[in-house]
Design an enzyme around this catalytic site. Structure first.
Site, short mmCIF file in Angstrom:
data_model
loop_
_atom_site.label_atom_id
_atom_site.label_comp_id
_atom_site.label_asym_id
_atom_site.label_seq_id
_atom_site.Cartn_x
_atom_site.Cartn_y
_atom_site.Cartn_z
N ASP A 169 0.93 -1.22 0.05
CA ASP A 169 0.01 0.05 0.09
C ASP A 169 0.99 1.26 0.09
O ASP A 169 2.01 1.23 0.40
CB ASP A 169 -0.97 0.10 1.37
CG ASP A 169 -1.96 1.11 1.17
OD1 ASP A 169 -2.57 1.80 2.18
OD2 ASP A 169 -2.39 1.35 0.16
N ASN A 170 0.25 2.41 -0.42
CA ASN A 170 1.05 3.66 -0.28
C ASN A 170 2.19 3.91 -0.95
O ASN A 170 3.09 4.77 -0.48
CB ASN A 170 1.16 3.97 1.18
CG ASN A 170 0.04 3.66 2.00
OD1 ASN A 170 0.11 3.00 2.73
ND2 ASN A 170 -1.22 4.42 1.77
N GLU A 199 -6.67 6.77 0.37
CA GLU A 199 -8.08 6.51 1.32
C GLU A 199 -8.72 7.66 1.27
O GLU A 199 -8.42 8.65 1.68
CB GLU A 199 -7.86 5.64 2.37
CG GLU A 199 -6.98 6.08 3.27
CD GLU A 199 -5.46 5.51 2.96
OE1 GLU A 199 -5.34 5.08 1.87
OE2 GLU A 199 -4.71 5.39 4.10
N1 LIG Z 1 4.95 -4.37 13.35
C1 LIG Z 1 5.24 -2.89 12.76
N2 LIG Z 1 6.42 -2.88 12.71
C2 LIG Z 1 7.11 -1.49 12.32
N3 LIG Z 1 6.09 -0.49 12.16
C3 LIG Z 1 4.92 -0.59 12.40
C4 LIG Z 1 4.26 -2.06 12.58
N4 LIG Z 1 3.04 -1.79 12.69
C5 LIG Z 1 2.58 -0.65 12.30
N5 LIG Z 1 3.92 0.26 12.31
C6 LIG Z 1 3.92 1.58 12.25
C7 LIG Z 1 3.18 2.49 11.24
O1 LIG Z 1 2.05 1.87 11.13
C8 LIG Z 1 1.24 2.89 10.29
C9 LIG Z 1 1.88 2.80 8.78
N6 LIG Z 1 0.83 3.48 8.03
C10 LIG Z 1 1.00 4.55 7.38
O2 LIG Z 1 1.78 5.20 7.86
C11 LIG Z 1 0.00 5.25 6.44
C12 LIG Z 1 -0.04 6.58 6.38
C13 LIG Z 1 -0.86 7.31 5.32
C14 LIG Z 1 -0.92 8.73 5.45
C15 LIG Z 1 -0.76 9.45 6.34
C16 LIG Z 1 -0.79 10.88 6.23
C17 LIG Z 1 -1.30 11.58 5.02
F1 LIG Z 1 -1.07 12.78 4.98
C18 LIG Z 1 -1.37 10.58 3.82
C19 LIG Z 1 -1.24 9.19 3.96
C20 LIG Z 1 -1.77 6.34 4.55
C21 LIG Z 1 -1.75 4.99 4.94
O3 LIG Z 1 -2.50 4.20 3.96
C22 LIG Z 1 -0.82 4.50 5.60
O4 LIG Z 1 -0.73 2.94 5.78
MG LIG Z 2 -1.69 2.10 3.88
#
Ligand SMILES: Nc1ncnc2c1ncn2CCOCCNC(=O)c1cc(-c2ccc(F)cc2)cc(O)c1O
Ligand SMILES: [Mg+2]
Length: 214
Positions: A169-170, A199
């Site tokens: 994703d992303n 999204e």
């Molecule tokens: N087990 C693990 N090990 C390491 N790290 C881990 C973990 N489990 C979780 N984490 C931490 C990270 O979890 C969240 C990651 N997802 C995102 O950051 C995300 C951000 C946006 C977004 C935000 C702001 C905007 F303006 C525009 C888009 C959109 C999305 O669809 C995203 O998925």
């Molecule tokens: Mg995502």
């Protein structure tokens, strides 16, 4: 109540979805996030691409990196054949606590194992802890700068096999440029970009589907 956003999402599920009906659970989350509070679920538009790739792969054992509130966990688990399993990894205990409740509300808890901790630590323990030979499908949706190191880790731990499908994703927003370079330039992957939107927004984003060639 619902002091945190994930808790308010859970409340929206408990109020608007039907217990045991996965479709109503992720639809309630989509409604809430589109009309009330944006949240970083893969969402309904990219969710349709996820559904179609999943239906094509029909994985017996799947891995999700980055559970968040369990939206994609429920989307994936509902499409798994009987006896198939999804392992989902979440770093943030508050997110994991809400995800467990949303997964249970959807009634897919028997197909899902939620593991808490950093992906980098947990991936090397997958074989011994879950008796896994290799994954059929991996959904990458955690920290974008973990996509490359964790893909390399999956390779090095022998957790990918000829034909394993990675779906990330992303890759455009927030973006995973290093990952795109890695899978698109490597002779070990056959990669394809599915253009979509971030999204609940009009901003471009997309999913990268990469087949491991062994
Ligand atoms: N087990 C693990 N090990 C390491 N790290 C881990 C973990 N489990 C979780 N984490 C931490 C990270 O979890 C969240 C990651 N997802 C995102 O950051 C995300 C951000 C946006 C977004 C935000 C702001 C905007 F303006 C525009 C888009 C959109 C999305 O669809 C995203 O998925
Ligand atoms: Mg995502």
């Amino acid at each position: 109540t619902g002091s945190t956003q994930p808790q308010r999402m859970l409340e929206a599920v408990q109020k608007n979805a039907t217990k045991g009906d996965p479709e109503s659970v992720f639809s309630a989350i989509d409604y809430y996030c589109r009309h009330k509070e944006w949240a970083m679920n893969v969402g309904d538009e990219k969710g349709l691409i996820l559904d179609s790739v999943l239906t094509e792969v029909n994985p017996s054992i799947a891995l999700e990196l980055g559970t968040y509130c369990g939206y994609s966990t429920v989307r994936i688990a509902r499409l798994l054949s009987p006896g198939s399993k999804l392992i989902t990894v979440e770093f943030n205990p508050a997110f994991a606590a809400v995800a467990r409740q949303i997964i249970a509300y959807a009634g897919v808890q028997d197909k899902v194992t939620l593991v808490e901790g950093p992906s980098g630590d947990l991936i090397p323990k997958m074989k011994e802890r879950f008796g896994i030979k290799s994954f059929d499908f991996v959904f990458l949706d955690h920290w974008k700068d973990r996509y490359v190191p964790d893909t390399k880790l999956l390779e090095d731990c022998g957790l990918l096999r000829k034909g394993t499908v990675l779906l990330a994703d992303n890759v455009i927003c927030p973006g995973a440029p290093e990952y795109l370079k890695y899978v698109r330039n490597s002779p070990r992957y056959e990669s394809r970009y599915f253009k979509s939107n971030l999204e609940y927004s009009k901003v471009e984003d997309g999913l990268e589907k990469s087949v491991f060639l062994g």
